[in-house]
Design a protein around this motif. Structure first.
Motif, PDB file in Angstrom:
ATOM      1  N   TYR A 149       0.825  -1.204   0.000  1.00  0.00           N
ATOM      2  CA  TYR A 149       0.000   0.000   0.000  1.00  0.00           C
ATOM      3  C   TYR A 149       0.863   1.259   0.000  1.00  0.00           C
ATOM      4  O   TYR A 149       0.346   2.363  -0.084  1.00  0.00           O
ATOM      5  N   THR A 150       2.159   1.104   0.126  1.00  0.00           N
ATOM      6  CA  THR A 150       3.058   2.248   0.122  1.00  0.00           C
ATOM      7  C   THR A 150       3.675   2.447  -1.254  1.00  0.00           C
ATOM      8  O   THR A 150       3.683   1.543  -2.085  1.00  0.00           O
ATOM      9  N   ASN A 151       4.200   3.644  -1.464  1.00  0.00           N
ATOM     10  CA  ASN A 151       4.945   3.927  -2.692  1.00  0.00           C
ATOM     11  C   ASN A 151       6.019   4.954  -2.390  1.00  0.00           C
ATOM     12  O   ASN A 151       5.959   5.684  -1.394  1.00  0.00           O
ATOM     13  N   ILE A 152       7.024   4.987  -3.262  1.00  0.00           N
ATOM     14  CA  ILE A 152       8.076   5.993  -3.132  1.00  0.00           C
ATOM     15  C   ILE A 152       7.544   7.301  -3.696  1.00  0.00           C
ATOM     16  O   ILE A 152       7.305   7.420  -4.903  1.00  0.00           O
ATOM     17  N   GLU A 153       7.348   8.259  -2.821  1.00  0.00           N
ATOM     18  CA  GLU A 153       6.757   9.527  -3.250  1.00  0.00           C
ATOM     19  C   GLU A 153       7.802  10.562  -3.626  1.00  0.00           C
ATOM     20  O   GLU A 153       7.554  11.438  -4.456  1.00  0.00           O
ATOM     21  N   ASN A 154       8.978  10.460  -3.014  1.00  0.00           N
ATOM     22  CA  ASN A 154       9.983  11.480  -3.281  1.00  0.00           C
ATOM     23  C   ASN A 154      11.378  10.880  -3.182  1.00  0.00           C
ATOM     24  O   ASN A 154      11.637  10.013  -2.350  1.00  0.00           O
ATOM     25  N   ILE A 155      12.274  11.341  -4.051  1.00  0.00           N
ATOM     26  CA  ILE A 155      13.689  10.967  -3.994  1.00  0.00           C
ATOM     27  C   ILE A 155      14.470  12.240  -3.666  1.00  0.00           C
ATOM     28  O   ILE A 155      14.421  13.215  -4.417  1.00  0.00           O
ATOM     29  N   TYR A 156      15.196  12.228  -2.556  1.00  0.00           N
ATOM     30  CA  TYR A 156      15.880  13.439  -2.096  1.00  0.00           C
ATOM     31  C   TYR A 156      17.246  13.641  -2.751  1.00  0.00           C
ATOM     32  O   TYR A 156      17.751  14.765  -2.788  1.00  0.00           O
ATOM     33  N   ASP A 157      17.839  12.558  -3.241  1.00  0.00           N
ATOM     34  CA  ASP A 157      19.169  12.666  -3.847  1.00  0.00           C
ATOM     35  C   ASP A 157      19.228  11.710  -5.035  1.00  0.00           C
ATOM     36  O   ASP A 157      19.502  10.521  -4.882  1.00  0.00           O
ATOM     37  N   ASN A 158      18.993  12.248  -6.214  1.00  0.00           N
ATOM     38  CA  ASN A 158      18.952  11.407  -7.418  1.00  0.00           C
ATOM     39  C   ASN A 158      20.300  10.778  -7.744  1.00  0.00           C
ATOM     40  O   ASN A 158      20.357   9.703  -8.337  1.00  0.00           O
ATOM     41  N   GLU A 159      21.382  11.428  -7.356  1.00  0.00           N
ATOM     42  CA  GLU A 159      22.707  10.900  -7.672  1.00  0.00           C
ATOM     43  C   GLU A 159      23.011   9.612  -6.914  1.00  0.00           C
ATOM     44  O   GLU A 159      23.737   8.749  -7.409  1.00  0.00           O
ATOM     45  N   SER A 160      22.474   9.476  -5.706  1.00  0.00           N
ATOM     46  CA  SER A 160      22.750   8.266  -4.907  1.00  0.00           C
ATOM     47  C   SER A 160      21.612   7.251  -4.982  1.00  0.00           C
ATOM     48  O   SER A 160      21.647   6.225  -4.314  1.00  0.00           O
ATOM     49  N   PHE A 161      20.591   7.537  -5.812  1.00  0.00           N
ATOM     50  CA  PHE A 161      19.473   6.613  -5.990  1.00  0.00           C
ATOM     51  C   PHE A 161      19.696   5.835  -7.273  1.00  0.00           C
ATOM     52  O   PHE A 161      19.747   6.398  -8.371  1.00  0.00           O
ATOM     53  N   ASP A 162      19.840   4.525  -7.159  1.00  0.00           N
ATOM     54  CA  ASP A 162      20.120   3.708  -8.330  1.00  0.00           C
ATOM     55  C   ASP A 162      19.325   2.406  -8.246  1.00  0.00           C
ATOM     56  O   ASP A 162      19.103   1.873  -7.157  1.00  0.00           O
ATOM     57  N   THR A 163      18.921   1.906  -9.398  1.00  0.00           N
ATOM     58  CA  THR A 163      18.179   0.645  -9.464  1.00  0.00           C
ATOM     59  C   THR A 163      18.873  -0.307 -10.436  1.00  0.00           C
ATOM     60  O   THR A 163      19.647   0.128 -11.300  1.00  0.00           O
ATOM     61  N   CYS A 164      18.573  -1.604 -10.284  1.00  0.00           N
ATOM     62  CA  CYS A 164      19.289  -2.593 -11.113  1.00  0.00           C
ATOM     63  C   CYS A 164      18.357  -3.539 -11.857  1.00  0.00           C
ATOM     64  O   CYS A 164      18.820  -4.506 -12.470  1.00  0.00           O
ATOM     65  N   MET A 165      17.028  -3.281 -11.824  1.00  0.00           N
ATOM     66  CA  MET A 165      16.110  -4.185 -12.515  1.00  0.00           C
ATOM     67  C   MET A 165      14.987  -3.401 -13.185  1.00  0.00           C
ATOM     68  O   MET A 165      14.526  -2.383 -12.665  1.00  0.00           O
ATOM     69  N   GLU A 166      14.570  -3.917 -14.349  1.00  0.00           N
ATOM     70  CA  GLU A 166      13.397  -3.360 -15.006  1.00  0.00           C
ATOM     71  C   GLU A 166      12.216  -4.307 -14.787  1.00  0.00           C
ATOM     72  O   GLU A 166      12.387  -5.528 -14.776  1.00  0.00           O
ATOM     73  N   MET A 167      11.046  -3.749 -14.619  1.00  0.00           N
ATOM     74  CA  MET A 167       9.859  -4.556 -14.425  1.00  0.00           C
ATOM     75  C   MET A 167       9.301  -5.019 -15.768  1.00  0.00           C
ATOM     76  O   MET A 167       9.090  -4.222 -16.678  1.00  0.00           O
ATOM     77  N   ILE A 168       9.075  -6.314 -15.892  1.00  0.00           N
ATOM     78  CA  ILE A 168       8.416  -6.881 -17.066  1.00  0.00           C
ATOM     79  C   ILE A 168       6.927  -7.033 -16.791  1.00  0.00           C
ATOM     80  O   ILE A 168       6.083  -6.796 -17.652  1.00  0.00           O
ATOM     81  N   LYS A 169       6.612  -7.415 -15.558  1.00  0.00           N
ATOM     82  CA  LYS A 169       5.223  -7.501 -15.105  1.00  0.00           C
ATOM     83  C   LYS A 169       5.159  -6.989 -13.681  1.00  0.00           C
ATOM     84  O   LYS A 169       5.992  -7.339 -12.853  1.00  0.00           O
ATOM     85  N   GLY A 170       4.161  -6.147 -13.386  1.00  0.00           N
ATOM     86  CA  GLY A 170       4.016  -5.607 -12.042  1.00  0.00           C
ATOM     87  C   GLY A 170       4.400  -4.140 -11.989  1.00  0.00           C
ATOM     88  O   GLY A 170       4.870  -3.552 -12.971  1.00  0.00           O
TER      89      GLY A 170
END
Length: 463
Positions: free
Chosen positions: A397-418
């Motif tokens: 029921y939660t979601n990421i509403e804000n990112i305070y530092d885009n330079e240190s925010f990194d992801t390693c997967m793309e969603m295919i479903k979901g």
């Protein structure tokens, strides 16, 4: 190695969610556990119902899911985890034929066929009589390979109500009605909230509830008929991979295990242990440091429900943050991801958390992600190989509403479903930290545990 199983077994199925499956299964297990060495299973991705089944049976409940695990692993898990048992009860999920798609892939019905297990179907009898027979008839002939051998009625008002329905069902389908559950205030016995039932760890009267349910089923269900139906199971066979010899302990991995974080598949813990991890249970409320662990696994749960206690345990929050900065591996799923955030907003109020990831998470009134999920690893990380396809599930029921530092925010997967964590991306990485909304099952992602222990071992030896 080819293994066979002729263990008596039965699948408890319903017409949908909230049909009474869990109450019935709890009652059956509580009544039969002293007569049989029961192997308990829950179909599908689920943590809460299994915790109640575990309490009722005083033994581990394992999940069986063909999407997360694949058919071979489901058979392997079932045969391996029933080898010392003489009866197995499998609780289904959702409606009997509800699955991944219009074909009913990965449904309870498909699991019952795979396990060659007879089905006991629970039907809600509230405000109906002969219509219940039409429902039973449709379920029986919708897929003739599904062997519905008994029916139990839920929300029955009295003997007359029961007699009319049971006689009609038997007349039109030939399926015996072997009991009923009377109209009761089920929410008072098994209270629920946004993710389903409340976990038994959070309820002082949980054992009393199990005993109440035990008596209800004992008084109104022909338990001997359940046993006889289970004995109609056919032999199943599968090539079983011999379990690897448990490796010597080489690291200590902590897990938060309390009323806020309790969503862990038993196999995930077992796989870590088999790879050489000593599991150290910690409390996110009572402990003020991580003790001498080399890694931390934070499962899902209800941090938003206990946010006051979590946010007030500042010593532990600071300690977890310091360990993350030092390079200690942390793997956090769903509720665990919330713990890694800078802030959580609940009812328009902000609560400070560990601030390992530069994100603000918000609690919402409706689900932000729900169901099976598939992701592809497209960036280097310490837990999964690039190009790996991960099958998982999400319910948040939660979601990421804000990112305070885009330079240190990194992801390693793309969603295919979901939905994933943020803009169809998943796997938030920072140093040796991995945060995700996705729940994985080690039977489907066996290299996860090996990778986790390896990173923890490397961290331990450089300290």
């Amino acid at each position: 190695m080819l293994r066979y199983s002729d263990i008596p077994r039965v699948v408890i199925a319903g017409l949908g969610g909230d049909s009474g499956k869990t109450l019935l299964t709890i009652g059956l297990i509580a009544n039969l556990k002293d007569l049989f060495n029961i192997a308990i299973f829950k179909k599908g991705p689920d943590y809460i119902d299994p915790s109640w089944l575990t309490l009722a049976g005083n033994r581990t409940t394992y999940n069986l899911d063909t999407f997360l695990m694949g058919k071979r692993k489901v058979l392997e898990s079932f045969i391996s985890n029933t080898k010392n048992s003489n009866l197995s009860i499998i609780e289904g999920n959702r409606g009997l034929y509800d699955g991944f798609d219009e074909k009913g892939s990965h449904s309870t019905a498909e699991l019952a066929k795979l396990l060659k297990a007879p089905v006991i179907l629970i039907i809600n009898a509230s405000k109906v009589t002969r219509t219940a027979a039409a429902i039973a008839y449709g379920c029986k002939f919708f897929d003739k390979k599904v062997e519905i051998k008994g029916i139990i009625l839920n929300n029955v008002y009295g003997k007359r109500h029961f007699n009319i329905i049971s006689k009609t069902i038997l007349q039109y389908t030939g399926i015996p009605v072997i009991g009923f559950i009377p109209k009761i205030a089920e929410k008072d016995i098994l209270p629920s909230r946004h993710l389903g039932l409340v976990t038994p760890d959070e309820i002082e009267y949980a054992k009393k509830s199990v005993n109440q349910i035990k008596n209800i089923i004992k008084e109104n269900v022909d338990i001997e008929s359940v046993i006889q139906i289970a004995k109609k199971s056919k032999i199943i066979k599968a090539n079983i991979k011999e379990k690897n010899i448990k490796k010597p302990i080489k690291v200590r991995i902590g897990i938060f295990k309390d009323k806020s974080f309790s969503f862990y598949y038993p196999e995930n813990i077992e796989f870590l242990s088999n790879e050489g991890a000593e599991i150290v249970e910690l409390s996110s409320f009572k402990d003020n440091n991580l003790k001498d662990v080399d890694g931390l696994y934070i499962g899902g749960g209800f941090p938003e429900t206990h946010i006051h206690e979590l946010s007030n345990n500042k010593e532990l929050l600071y300690n977890v943050k310091a360990k993350a900065e030092d390079g200690m591996p942390i793997y956090a799923e769903c509720g665990g991801l919330i713990y890694l955030a800078k802030e959580l907003e609940v009812d328009n109020k902000l609560y400070n958390l560990s601030n390992i990831l530069p994100i603000k998470i918000k609690m919402n009134k409706i689900p932000q992600g729900h169901g099976y999920a598939i992701s592809k690893v497209d960036k280097r990380n310490n837990f999964f190989k690039i190009n790996s396809i991960l099958k998982a599930h999400e319910f948040h029921y939660t979601n990421i509403e804000n990112i305070y530092d885009n330079e240190s925010f990194d992801t390693c997967m793309e969603m295919i479903k979901g939905e994933g964590a943020y803009q169809k991306r998943e796997g938030i990485i920072y140093k040796n930290v991995f945060g995700t909304y996705l729940h994985i099952h080690s039977q489907g992602v066996p290299l996860w545990a090996k990778s986790f222990v390896k990173v923890a071992f490397n961290y331990k030896n450089r300290k």
